[in-house]
Scaffold this motif. Structure first.
Motif, PDB file in Angstrom:
ATOM      1  N   LEU A 276       0.381  -1.402  -0.436  1.00 38.03           N
ATOM      2  CA  LEU A 276       0.169  -0.489   0.230  1.00 38.03           C
ATOM      3  C   LEU A 276       0.602   1.525   0.407  1.00 38.03           C
ATOM      4  N   GLY A 277       2.298   1.372   0.048  1.00 38.70           N
ATOM      5  CA  GLY A 277       2.913   1.910  -0.199  1.00 38.70           C
ATOM      6  C   GLY A 277       3.277   3.346   1.699  1.00 38.70           C
ATOM      7  N   ARG A 278       3.442   3.935   1.080  1.00 39.20           N
ATOM      8  CA  ARG A 278       3.409   5.615   2.107  1.00 39.20           C
ATOM      9  C   ARG A 278       2.030   5.274   3.414  1.00 39.20           C
ATOM     10  N   VAL A 279       0.834   4.905   2.654  1.00 41.19           N
ATOM     11  CA  VAL A 279      -0.686   5.850   2.825  1.00 41.19           C
ATOM     12  C   VAL A 279      -0.381   4.867   4.711  1.00 41.19           C
ATOM     13  N   ASP A 280      -1.078   5.441   5.841  1.00 39.45           N
ATOM     14  CA  ASP A 280      -1.499   5.664   6.733  1.00 39.45           C
ATOM     15  C   ASP A 280      -2.530   4.281   7.369  1.00 39.45           C
ATOM     16  N   ARG A 281      -2.387   3.227   7.247  1.00 35.32           N
ATOM     17  CA  ARG A 281      -3.267   1.948   7.205  1.00 35.32           C
ATOM     18  C   ARG A 281      -3.900   2.851   8.269  1.00 35.32           C
ATOM     19  N   GLU A 282      -3.622   2.909   9.603  1.00 36.55           N
ATOM     20  CA  GLU A 282      -4.965   3.684  10.872  1.00 36.55           C
ATOM     21  C   GLU A 282      -5.910   4.636  10.069  1.00 36.55           C
ATOM     22  N   ALA A 283      -5.295   6.057   9.432  1.00 36.90           N
ATOM     23  CA  ALA A 283      -6.065   6.720   8.898  1.00 36.90           C
ATOM     24  C   ALA A 283      -6.814   6.564   7.738  1.00 36.90           C
ATOM     25  N   LEU A 284      -6.339   5.310   6.878  1.00 35.94           N
ATOM     26  CA  LEU A 284      -6.936   4.869   6.035  1.00 35.94           C
ATOM     27  C   LEU A 284      -8.451   4.013   6.298  1.00 35.94           C
ATOM     28  N   MET A 285      -7.793   3.119   7.673  1.00 35.93           N
ATOM     29  CA  MET A 285      -8.656   2.511   8.132  1.00 35.93           C
ATOM     30  C   MET A 285      -9.909   3.410   8.861  1.00 35.93           C
ATOM     31  N   ARG A 286      -9.408   4.364   9.510  1.00 36.20           N
ATOM     32  CA  ARG A 286     -10.660   5.399  10.306  1.00 36.20           C
ATOM     33  C   ARG A 286     -11.281   6.031   9.354  1.00 36.20           C
ATOM     34  N   CYS A 287     -10.961   6.909   7.757  1.00 32.13           N
ATOM     35  CA  CYS A 287     -11.678   7.326   7.516  1.00 32.13           C
ATOM     36  C   CYS A 287     -13.353   6.317   6.374  1.00 32.13           C
ATOM     37  N   ILE A 288     -12.133   5.237   6.074  1.00 29.63           N
ATOM     38  CA  ILE A 288     -13.156   4.184   5.364  1.00 29.63           C
ATOM     39  C   ILE A 288     -14.915   3.928   6.433  1.00 29.63           C
ATOM     40  N   GLU A 289     -14.128   3.639   7.107  1.00 22.50           N
ATOM     41  CA  GLU A 289     -14.914   3.136   8.834  1.00 22.50           C
ATOM     42  C   GLU A 289     -16.235   4.846   9.050  1.00 22.50           C
ATOM     43  N   GLU A 290     -15.553   5.482   9.244  1.00 19.85           N
ATOM     44  CA  GLU A 290     -15.593   6.783   8.829  1.00 19.85           C
ATOM     45  C   GLU A 290     -17.164   7.513   8.083  1.00 19.85           C
ATOM     46  N   CYS A 291     -16.501   6.906   7.043  1.00 18.93           N
ATOM     47  CA  CYS A 291     -17.074   7.456   5.539  1.00 18.93           C
ATOM     48  C   CYS A 291     -19.016   6.322   6.172  1.00 18.93           C
TER      49      CYS A 291
ATOM     50  N   CYS B 101     -19.929   9.840   1.414  1.00 22.16           N
ATOM     51  CA  CYS B 101     -19.651   9.235   1.804  1.00 22.16           C
ATOM     52  C   CYS B 101     -19.667   7.684   1.338  1.00 22.16           C
ATOM     53  N   ASP B 102     -20.235   7.502   0.715  1.00 24.51           N
ATOM     54  CA  ASP B 102     -20.875   5.832   0.433  1.00 24.51           C
ATOM     55  C   ASP B 102     -19.300   5.743  -0.875  1.00 24.51           C
ATOM     56  N   THR B 103     -19.661   6.854  -2.014  1.00 21.07           N
ATOM     57  CA  THR B 103     -18.961   6.916  -2.762  1.00 21.07           C
ATOM     58  C   THR B 103     -17.266   7.131  -2.271  1.00 21.07           C
ATOM     59  N   THR B 104     -17.284   7.761  -1.465  1.00 18.03           N
ATOM     60  CA  THR B 104     -15.934   7.797  -0.287  1.00 18.03           C
ATOM     61  C   THR B 104     -15.207   6.891   0.162  1.00 18.03           C
ATOM     62  N   GLY B 105     -15.950   6.002   0.295  1.00 19.58           N
ATOM     63  CA  GLY B 105     -15.620   4.438   1.112  1.00 19.58           C
ATOM     64  C   GLY B 105     -14.952   3.846  -0.242  1.00 19.58           C
ATOM     65  N   ARG B 106     -16.553   3.582  -0.607  1.00 18.65           N
ATOM     66  CA  ARG B 106     -15.422   2.435  -2.348  1.00 18.65           C
ATOM     67  C   ARG B 106     -14.413   3.229  -2.616  1.00 18.65           C
ATOM     68  N   ILE B 107     -14.107   4.506  -2.580  1.00 17.45           N
ATOM     69  CA  ILE B 107     -12.745   4.804  -3.690  1.00 17.45           C
ATOM     70  C   ILE B 107     -11.857   4.281  -2.563  1.00 17.45           C
ATOM     71  N   LEU B 108     -11.419   4.309  -1.635  1.00 15.09           N
ATOM     72  CA  LEU B 108     -10.108   4.337  -0.354  1.00 15.09           C
ATOM     73  C   LEU B 108     -10.412   3.152  -0.276  1.00 15.09           C
ATOM     74  N   SER B 109     -11.325   1.821  -0.553  1.00 13.67           N
ATOM     75  CA  SER B 109     -11.379   1.065  -0.514  1.00 13.67           C
ATOM     76  C   SER B 109     -10.662   0.083  -2.041  1.00 13.67           C
ATOM     77  N   ARG B 110     -10.133   0.987  -2.429  1.00 16.02           N
ATOM     78  CA  ARG B 110      -9.837   0.215  -3.657  1.00 16.02           C
ATOM     79  C   ARG B 110      -7.983   1.036  -3.783  1.00 16.02           C
ATOM     80  N   HIS B 111      -7.021  -0.255  -3.975  1.00  8.83           N
ATOM     81  CA  HIS B 111      -6.055   0.683  -4.298  1.00  8.83           C
ATOM     82  C   HIS B 111      -4.997  -0.026  -5.516  1.00  8.83           C
ATOM     83  N   THR B 112      -5.823  -0.738  -6.544  1.00 15.27           N
ATOM     84  CA  THR B 112      -4.733  -1.206  -7.094  1.00 15.27           C
ATOM     85  C   THR B 112      -5.248   0.155  -8.558  1.00 15.27           C
ATOM     86  N   GLY B 113      -3.816   0.290  -8.985  1.00 13.03           N
ATOM     87  CA  GLY B 113      -3.874   1.497  -9.583  1.00 13.03           C
ATOM     88  C   GLY B 113      -4.102   3.094  -9.440  1.00 13.03           C
TER      89      GLY B 113
END
Length: 137
Positions: free
Chosen positions: A15-30, A69-81
């Motif tokens: 996943l590169g340098r992405v902060d996994r905790e911040a990513l996880m929290r954001c997906i869940e909050e969305c 929010c739903d769309t953002t959560g979906r976009i954040l859940s995709r990592h390929t490309g």
């Protein structure tokens, strides 16, 4: 461990340098905010008929926020490309919509508890989006 955390943990590529905790929290909050906004819009529509004109903007704000929010959560859940510019733009848009919806719901919170709950969810999602944007650099 949450389902979001488990999916991030099991992602087969780096996943590169992405902060996994911040990513996880954001997906869940969305997703949490999308649910709260959907429920708040529905609750607003269930209020007394004489209240509906006053709640019209709230209903629209909640529906828009739930969709974003739903769309953002979906976009954040995709990592390929992954494209950081798209991710930043989507996160900024989500934070903006959450702020607007949170403000609208807060204006009704003294009369409608569902609006108070929704405003809190919007504020939390806005913070999570802004934190993730900051962590992206």
């Amino acid at each position: 461990m949450t389902q979001v955390a488990e999916m991030l943990r099991t992602y087969p590529a780096d996943l590169g340098r992405v902060d996994r905790e911040a990513l996880m929290r954001c997906i869940e909050e969305c997703y949490s905010c999308a649910q709260a906004c959907t429920a708040c819009a529905d609750a607003c529509m269930s209020e007394a008929d004489d209240m509906l004109p006053m709640l019209r903007k709230c209903i629209r704000s909640c529906e828009d926020c739930a969709d974003v929010c739903d769309t953002t959560g979906r976009i954040l859940s995709r990592h390929t490309g992954y494209d950081a510019n798209i991710t930043r733009a989507v996160l900024e848009a989500c934070a903006t919509v959450c702020r607007a919806c949170g403000d609208e719901c807060a204006s009704h919170a003294d009369r409608h508890d569902h609006c108070r709950v929704c405003a809190e969810a919007c504020r939390s999602c806005e913070r999570a989006c802004r934190e993730l944007v900051t962590s992206l650099g």
